[in-house]
Design an enzyme around this catalytic site. Structure first.
Site, mmCIF file in Angstrom:
data_model
loop_
_atom_site.group_PDB
_atom_site.id
_atom_site.type_symbol
_atom_site.label_atom_id
_atom_site.label_comp_id
_atom_site.label_asym_id
_atom_site.label_seq_id
_atom_site.Cartn_x
_atom_site.Cartn_y
_atom_site.Cartn_z
ATOM 1 N N CYS A 136 67.407 -10.763 66.246
ATOM 2 C CA CYS A 136 66.947 -9.374 66.178
ATOM 3 C C CYS A 136 66.080 -9.165 64.942
ATOM 4 O O CYS A 136 66.588 -8.965 63.835
ATOM 5 C CB CYS A 136 68.136 -8.417 66.162
ATOM 6 N N CYS A 139 66.491 -5.821 63.239
ATOM 7 C CA CYS A 139 67.749 -5.668 62.498
ATOM 8 C C CYS A 139 67.649 -6.321 61.123
ATOM 9 O O CYS A 139 68.129 -5.779 60.131
ATOM 10 C CB CYS A 139 68.900 -6.328 63.259
ATOM 11 N N ASP A 140 67.045 -7.505 61.081
ATOM 12 C CA ASP A 140 67.108 -8.337 59.881
ATOM 13 C C ASP A 140 65.772 -8.568 59.187
ATOM 14 O O ASP A 140 65.722 -9.215 58.133
ATOM 15 C CB ASP A 140 67.722 -9.695 60.235
#
Length: 316
Positions: A136, A139-140
């Protein structure tokens, strides 16, 4: 165990589950939604959404999901975070158990559990999970500002991830095993024209390396040919965008699945092989997998549930 009865149990969230909740709530069915451990589904990991109708200026995945969820709650949906761990679709009312201690009886069920990101299957993926390996980017990606990262895949998702990361990282390598991209023409153009994205065609990842954290990937180019070349690519982050696996394991004893594990539905509707159990969204859609098509399927499933309950004399 707490016991609860409902005329419609919606398993999963995302555009399909939340839209189904809106429609069943407005039909006075009072659905119970068990939204999973990632409320809002995959779309909560997507940043800019430019193609959802009614959003001329664009929106973000988390905001879109929160808006649809709030709309479902406004009309009376009972939405609870949790995971359905066991079902019994052999008799009606159907039964389900959750990891939060709920015993549920339902006259009808809508499955909208979506699909999960697929990994390459390399032992090193788990070794470096959270230490440089991610499925992701949104997300990161924050952790890789001004660093070197790679994205594996050649479809729209991979291109979107690469473009997102290109606004954070110094260098982005798109690792594509084929000699071409499968993404839409507009996405291909954006990727190929972004100065800090380099596409590595005909390239496979054979492993990852690093002491405590990921430090790079072992790659092979033109495998099986006279031009085969092995080399290491120094990286700080390695992002996977190679497809998804439908989240259908808990239902496989009762529900007919295709060869890839997606739920089979009848004709153009959402009815599964079990009367009263319906499916919507990515869990039953290996082709389109778009937010708008998932929402459309959620609407169809809700209408199918309403029709089913009326025919069974369970609404009124």
């Amino acid at each position: 165990m707490a016991e609860i009865k409902t005329r419609c149990l919606i398993i999963g969230s995302g555009p399909a589950g939340y839209t189904a909740a809106i429609y069943t709530s407005r039909a006075n069915i009072a659905p119970l939604v068990i939204e999973g451990m990632q409320p809002g589904g995959q779309l909560t990991t997507t940043t800019e959404i430019e193609n959802f109708p009614g959003q001329p200026n664009g929106t973000t995945g988390p905001q879109l999901m929160e808006d649809i969820r709030s709309q479902a709650i406004k009309f009376g949906a009972d939405i609870r975070t949790g995971l359905v761990t066991e079902v019994d679709f052999s008799v009606r009312p159907f039964k389900a158990k959750t990891n939060t201690g709920l015993d549920i009886e339902a006259d009808s069920v809508i499955i909208s559990t979506g699909a999960s990101a697929r990994y390459l299957g390399l032992p090193d993926e788990q070794k470096y999970s959270g230490l440089g390996v991610s499925a992701c980017a949104t997300c990161d990606g924050f952790f890789y500002r001004k660093k070197r990262v790679a994205v594996v895949g050649g479809g729209d998702t991979a291109c979107e991830e690469a473009l997102y990361l290109s606004n954070l990282a110094s260098d982005v390598f798109l690792i594509v095993r084929k000699p071409h991209l499968r993404a839409s023409k507009v996405m291909q153009s954006r990727v190929l024209n972004k100065s800090n994205i380099k596409v590595l065609f005909n390239t496979n990842t054979t492993g990852l390396y690093g002491d405590e954290y990921l430090e790079g990937a072992h790659l092979v180019e033109n495998v099986g040919t006279s031009n085969e070349q092995h080399y290491d690519l120094a990286l700080d982050g390695f992002f996977l965008a190679i497809g998804h696996t439908p989240n259908t394991g808990v239902f496989s004893q009762y529900i007919d699945l295709d060869a890839s594990g997606y739920i089979k539905v009848k004709g153009s509707g959402t009815q599964t092989n079990v009367p009263g159990v319906f499916a919507a969204g990515d869990v039953a859609d290996p082709i389109y997998r778009q937010a708008i098509t998932a929402a459309g399927m959620g609407c169809k499933a809700a209408l199918d549930v309403e029709r089913f309950l009326n025919e069974e004399g369970l609404v009124g």
